[in-house]
Design a protein around this motif. Structure first.
Motif, PDB file in Angstrom:
ATOM      1  N   SER A  84       0.815  -1.216   0.000  1.00  0.00           N
ATOM      2  CA  SER A  84       0.000   0.000   0.000  1.00  0.00           C
ATOM      3  C   SER A  84       0.848   1.265   0.000  1.00  0.00           C
ATOM      4  O   SER A  84       0.356   2.349  -0.315  1.00  0.00           O
ATOM      5  N   THR A  85       2.117   1.140   0.372  1.00  0.00           N
ATOM      6  CA  THR A  85       2.986   2.317   0.439  1.00  0.00           C
ATOM      7  C   THR A  85       3.843   2.489  -0.812  1.00  0.00           C
ATOM      8  O   THR A  85       4.530   3.497  -0.951  1.00  0.00           O
ATOM      9  N   LEU A  86       3.814   1.515  -1.710  1.00  0.00           N
ATOM     10  CA  LEU A  86       4.651   1.588  -2.907  1.00  0.00           C
ATOM     11  C   LEU A  86       4.117   2.625  -3.887  1.00  0.00           C
ATOM     12  O   LEU A  86       2.910   2.817  -4.013  1.00  0.00           O
ATOM     13  N   LYS A  87       5.039   3.264  -4.578  1.00  0.00           N
ATOM     14  CA  LYS A  87       4.685   4.255  -5.600  1.00  0.00           C
ATOM     15  C   LYS A  87       5.325   3.822  -6.913  1.00  0.00           C
ATOM     16  O   LYS A  87       6.393   4.324  -7.288  1.00  0.00           O
ATOM     17  N   PRO A  88       4.696   2.889  -7.610  1.00  0.00           N
ATOM     18  CA  PRO A  88       5.307   2.332  -8.821  1.00  0.00           C
ATOM     19  C   PRO A  88       5.270   3.290  -9.994  1.00  0.00           C
ATOM     20  O   PRO A  88       4.431   4.193 -10.060  1.00  0.00           O
ATOM     21  N   ASP A  89       6.197   3.073 -10.932  1.00  0.00           N
ATOM     22  CA  ASP A  89       6.097   3.763 -12.208  1.00  0.00           C
ATOM     23  C   ASP A  89       5.078   3.016 -13.062  1.00  0.00           C
ATOM     24  O   ASP A  89       4.421   2.069 -12.580  1.00  0.00           O
ATOM     25  N   LEU A  90       4.895   3.432 -14.327  1.00  0.00           N
ATOM     26  CA  LEU A  90       3.842   2.851 -15.161  1.00  0.00           C
ATOM     27  C   LEU A  90       4.021   1.342 -15.331  1.00  0.00           C
ATOM     28  O   LEU A  90       3.061   0.580 -15.198  1.00  0.00           O
ATOM     29  N   ARG A  91       5.254   0.903 -15.626  1.00  0.00           N
ATOM     30  CA  ARG A  91       5.489  -0.541 -15.815  1.00  0.00           C
ATOM     31  C   ARG A  91       5.282  -1.290 -14.505  1.00  0.00           C
ATOM     32  O   ARG A  91       4.766  -2.413 -14.484  1.00  0.00           O
ATOM     33  N   GLY A  92       5.660  -0.668 -13.393  1.00  0.00           N
ATOM     34  CA  GLY A  92       5.430  -1.284 -12.098  1.00  0.00           C
ATOM     35  C   GLY A  92       3.950  -1.402 -11.777  1.00  0.00           C
ATOM     36  O   GLY A  92       3.499  -2.388 -11.187  1.00  0.00           O
ATOM     37  N   ALA A  93       3.179  -0.391 -12.185  1.00  0.00           N
ATOM     38  CA  ALA A  93       1.733  -0.419 -11.953  1.00  0.00           C
ATOM     39  C   ALA A  93       1.074  -1.556 -12.724  1.00  0.00           C
ATOM     40  O   ALA A  93       0.066  -2.116 -12.292  1.00  0.00           O
ATOM     41  N   LEU A  94       1.622  -1.893 -13.887  1.00  0.00           N
ATOM     42  CA  LEU A  94       1.109  -3.031 -14.649  1.00  0.00           C
ATOM     43  C   LEU A  94       1.484  -4.356 -13.989  1.00  0.00           C
ATOM     44  O   LEU A  94       0.723  -5.319 -14.028  1.00  0.00           O
ATOM     45  N   ALA A  95       2.677  -4.397 -13.386  1.00  0.00           N
ATOM     46  CA  ALA A  95       3.176  -5.639 -12.800  1.00  0.00           C
ATOM     47  C   ALA A  95       2.573  -5.950 -11.439  1.00  0.00           C
ATOM     48  O   ALA A  95       2.302  -7.118 -11.121  1.00  0.00           O
ATOM     49  N   LEU A  96       2.359  -4.937 -10.623  1.00  0.00           N
ATOM     50  CA  LEU A  96       1.966  -5.176  -9.232  1.00  0.00           C
ATOM     51  C   LEU A  96       0.670  -5.969  -9.068  1.00  0.00           C
ATOM     52  O   LEU A  96       0.601  -6.852  -8.200  1.00  0.00           O
ATOM     53  N   PRO A  97      -0.377  -5.728  -9.850  1.00  0.00           N
ATOM     54  CA  PRO A  97      -1.587  -6.542  -9.670  1.00  0.00           C
ATOM     55  C   PRO A  97      -1.331  -8.037  -9.902  1.00  0.00           C
ATOM     56  O   PRO A  97      -1.873  -8.887  -9.178  1.00  0.00           O
ATOM     57  N   ARG A  98      -0.509  -8.360 -10.894  1.00  0.00           N
ATOM     58  CA  ARG A  98      -0.190  -9.762 -11.152  1.00  0.00           C
ATOM     59  C   ARG A  98       0.628 -10.350  -9.997  1.00  0.00           C
ATOM     60  O   ARG A  98       0.417 -11.488  -9.580  1.00  0.00           O
ATOM     61  N   ILE A  99       1.576  -9.559  -9.491  1.00  0.00           N
ATOM     62  CA  ILE A  99       2.413 -10.029  -8.380  1.00  0.00           C
ATOM     63  C   ILE A  99       1.581 -10.193  -7.114  1.00  0.00           C
ATOM     64  O   ILE A  99       1.693 -11.200  -6.403  1.00  0.00           O
ATOM     65  N   MET A 100       0.711  -9.237  -6.828  1.00  0.00           N
ATOM     66  CA  MET A 100      -0.108  -9.297  -5.624  1.00  0.00           C
ATOM     67  C   MET A 100      -1.106 -10.446  -5.685  1.00  0.00           C
ATOM     68  O   MET A 100      -1.437 -11.050  -4.662  1.00  0.00           O
ATOM     69  N   ALA A 101      -1.565 -10.777  -6.882  1.00  0.00           N
ATOM     70  CA  ALA A 101      -2.491 -11.906  -7.032  1.00  0.00           C
ATOM     71  C   ALA A 101      -1.813 -13.214  -6.670  1.00  0.00           C
ATOM     72  O   ALA A 101      -2.457 -14.131  -6.139  1.00  0.00           O
ATOM     73  N   GLU A 102      -0.508 -13.316  -6.933  1.00  0.00           N
ATOM     74  CA  GLU A 102       0.246 -14.525  -6.617  1.00  0.00           C
ATOM     75  C   GLU A 102       0.729 -14.546  -5.175  1.00  0.00           C
ATOM     76  O   GLU A 102       1.034 -15.608  -4.624  1.00  0.00           O
ATOM     77  N   MET A 103       0.799 -13.379  -4.560  1.00  0.00           N
ATOM     78  CA  MET A 103       1.394 -13.244  -3.231  1.00  0.00           C
ATOM     79  C   MET A 103       0.708 -14.121  -2.194  1.00  0.00           C
ATOM     80  O   MET A 103       1.355 -14.705  -1.322  1.00  0.00           O
ATOM     81  N   ARG A 104      -0.617 -14.242  -2.288  1.00  0.00           N
ATOM     82  CA  ARG A 104      -1.359 -15.034  -1.310  1.00  0.00           C
ATOM     83  C   ARG A 104      -1.029 -16.525  -1.386  1.00  0.00           C
ATOM     84  O   ARG A 104      -1.310 -17.272  -0.458  1.00  0.00           O
ATOM     85  N   LYS A 105      -0.424 -16.953  -2.481  1.00  0.00           N
ATOM     86  CA  LYS A 105      -0.053 -18.368  -2.629  1.00  0.00           C
ATOM     87  C   LYS A 105       1.264 -18.689  -1.941  1.00  0.00           C
ATOM     88  O   LYS A 105       1.643 -19.861  -1.859  1.00  0.00           O
ATOM     89  N   GLY A 106       1.988 -17.661  -1.483  1.00  0.00           N
ATOM     90  CA  GLY A 106       3.239 -17.888  -0.775  1.00  0.00           C
ATOM     91  C   GLY A 106       4.406 -17.182  -1.429  1.00  0.00           C
ATOM     92  O   GLY A 106       4.311 -16.609  -2.515  1.00  0.00           O
ATOM     93  N   ASP A 107       5.542 -17.232  -0.745  1.00  0.00           N
ATOM     94  CA  ASP A 107       6.731 -16.527  -1.217  1.00  0.00           C
ATOM     95  C   ASP A 107       7.223 -17.044  -2.557  1.00  0.00           C
ATOM     96  O   ASP A 107       7.688 -16.278  -3.400  1.00  0.00           O
ATOM     97  N   ASP A 108       7.160 -18.363  -2.754  1.00  0.00           N
ATOM     98  CA  ASP A 108       7.681 -18.913  -3.997  1.00  0.00           C
ATOM     99  C   ASP A 108       6.847 -18.433  -5.187  1.00  0.00           C
ATOM    100  O   ASP A 108       7.390 -18.087  -6.240  1.00  0.00           O
ATOM    101  N   ALA A 109       5.536 -18.406  -5.013  1.00  0.00           N
ATOM    102  CA  ALA A 109       4.668 -17.913  -6.087  1.00  0.00           C
ATOM    103  C   ALA A 109       4.937 -16.441  -6.365  1.00  0.00           C
ATOM    104  O   ALA A 109       4.936 -16.000  -7.530  1.00  0.00           O
ATOM    105  N   LEU A 110       5.188 -15.672  -5.313  1.00  0.00           N
ATOM    106  CA  LEU A 110       5.499 -14.254  -5.482  1.00  0.00           C
ATOM    107  C   LEU A 110       6.789 -14.084  -6.280  1.00  0.00           C
ATOM    108  O   LEU A 110       6.866 -13.268  -7.205  1.00  0.00           O
ATOM    109  N   LEU A 111       7.815 -14.867  -5.930  1.00  0.00           N
ATOM    110  CA  LEU A 111       9.088 -14.779  -6.647  1.00  0.00           C
ATOM    111  C   LEU A 111       8.927 -15.143  -8.118  1.00  0.00           C
ATOM    112  O   LEU A 111       9.490 -14.493  -9.003  1.00  0.00           O
ATOM    113  N   ARG A 112       8.158 -16.202  -8.390  1.00  0.00           N
ATOM    114  CA  ARG A 112       7.933 -16.608  -9.775  1.00  0.00           C
ATOM    115  C   ARG A 112       7.245 -15.493 -10.563  1.00  0.00           C
ATOM    116  O   ARG A 112       7.543 -15.263 -11.741  1.00  0.00           O
ATOM    117  N   ALA A 113       6.327 -14.793  -9.911  1.00  0.00           N
ATOM    118  CA  ALA A 113       5.618 -13.706 -10.582  1.00  0.00           C
ATOM    119  C   ALA A 113       6.566 -12.559 -10.911  1.00  0.00           C
ATOM    120  O   ALA A 113       6.468 -11.948 -11.988  1.00  0.00           O
TER     121      ALA A 113
END
Length: 283
Positions: A84-113
């Motif tokens: 919630s505190t991150l301030k991504p650039d445009l490419r980061g804003a595209l990536a973060l939803p995909r990364i956050m969707a995987e985050m709940r599956k665990g650290d390994d899923a987050l890293l893969r994302a």
């Protein structure tokens, strides 16, 4: 190791990114150190590269491509951020939803994302062990004296417990003393886990005068091995010594020993053994 023109090091905290950068310099390997702002060892500023905030994927990728980087290695500690505190650039804003969707599956899923975002941009991902193969633990006694029969039983149990928590994507380490599980590693990391054991009663843990039990570290059975391999260093040995442990066991070929000569010297001075054990990746 696979062929590439220039290696980019996505650098977090700790000694490993520094060792990678030093290796590239000493071996003549072209390198770009992409530092994560606010996290990295100051020594990394001595190497060619750039510095970007964690969520600025576009800025980071642009700098890497501009310098001819075609392969990346991820190294160093990056604590899970408060998204919630991150301030991504445009490419980061595209990536973060995909990364956050995987985050709940665990650290390994987050890293893969995270890796997938860089692969989408054409970067090859290289494992730390491909660049620094000499850091991989080998099978057999690495330091100290052979464990006793009782200690060997603790080795077997601790490695088994580490495999189980790894299968659940909890952590990579476990501490067993006389068959009793004293601690497993989660988000706090190995150093704090060892500190927790030190705080326990000496009735159930060892002491410097009477060492008992082992710390085991191994890769998660299904983890993404290009990043986040278990590591031990001098600080690990110091923590194990303070906690009264008799030794440290790691997965042969699946764990890194940072600053190997000093790790061995520290273990032998403290009277600890370090053991590399070959394991079935699914056990």
């Amino acid at each position: 190791m696979r062929a590439f023109s220039k290696l980019g090091i996505i650098a977090g905290a700790g000694d490993l990114p520094v060792l990678l950068a030093q290796h590239c310099r000493d071996s003549g390997m072209p390198v770009h150190v992409s530092r994560i702002k606010g996290m990295c060892d100051p020594r990394l500023s001595l190497y060619p590269g750039s510095e970007c905030a964690l969520a600025n994927f576009g800025e980071r990728m642009k700098a890497l491509k501009a310098d001819g980087v075609d392969a990346l290695v991820f190294a160093g500690l990056v604590n899970r951020p408060d998204f919630s505190t991150l301030k991504p650039d445009l490419r980061g804003a595209l990536a973060l939803p995909r990364i956050m969707a995987e985050m709940r599956k665990g650290d390994d899923a987050l890293l893969r994302a995270v890796l997938a975002e860089f692969e989408r941009e054409g970067f090859a991902i290289v494992g730390t062990d491909e660049v620094l193969a000499d850091l991989l633990a080998e099978a057999g006694l690495i330091a100290g004296v052979e464990p006793t029969e009782a200690q060997s039983e603790d080795v077997i149990k601790a490695m088994s417990i580490a495999a189980e928590i790894g299968r659940l994507d909890i952590g990579q380490g476990a501490i067993v003393v006389d068959g009793l599980v004293l601690a497993v590693e989660a988000q706090e990391g190995t150093d704090r886990m060892l500190a927790r054991v030190y705080d326990l009663s000496t009735h159930i843990r060892g002491t410097k005068a009477e060492r008992r039990g082992v710390l085991a570290k191994r890769a998660k059975p299904d983890q993404e091995r290009r990043v986040d391999l278990p590591t031990i260093g001098v600080k690990t040995v110091e923590g194990a010594s303070k906690a009264g442990l008799a030794g440290i066991v790691v997965e042969a070929g699946g764990a890194l020993i940072i600053d190997r000569n000093n790790v061995i010297a520290a273990a032998e001075e403290a009277g600890l053994f370090i053991l590399g054990v070959s394991v079935d990746s699914q056990s």
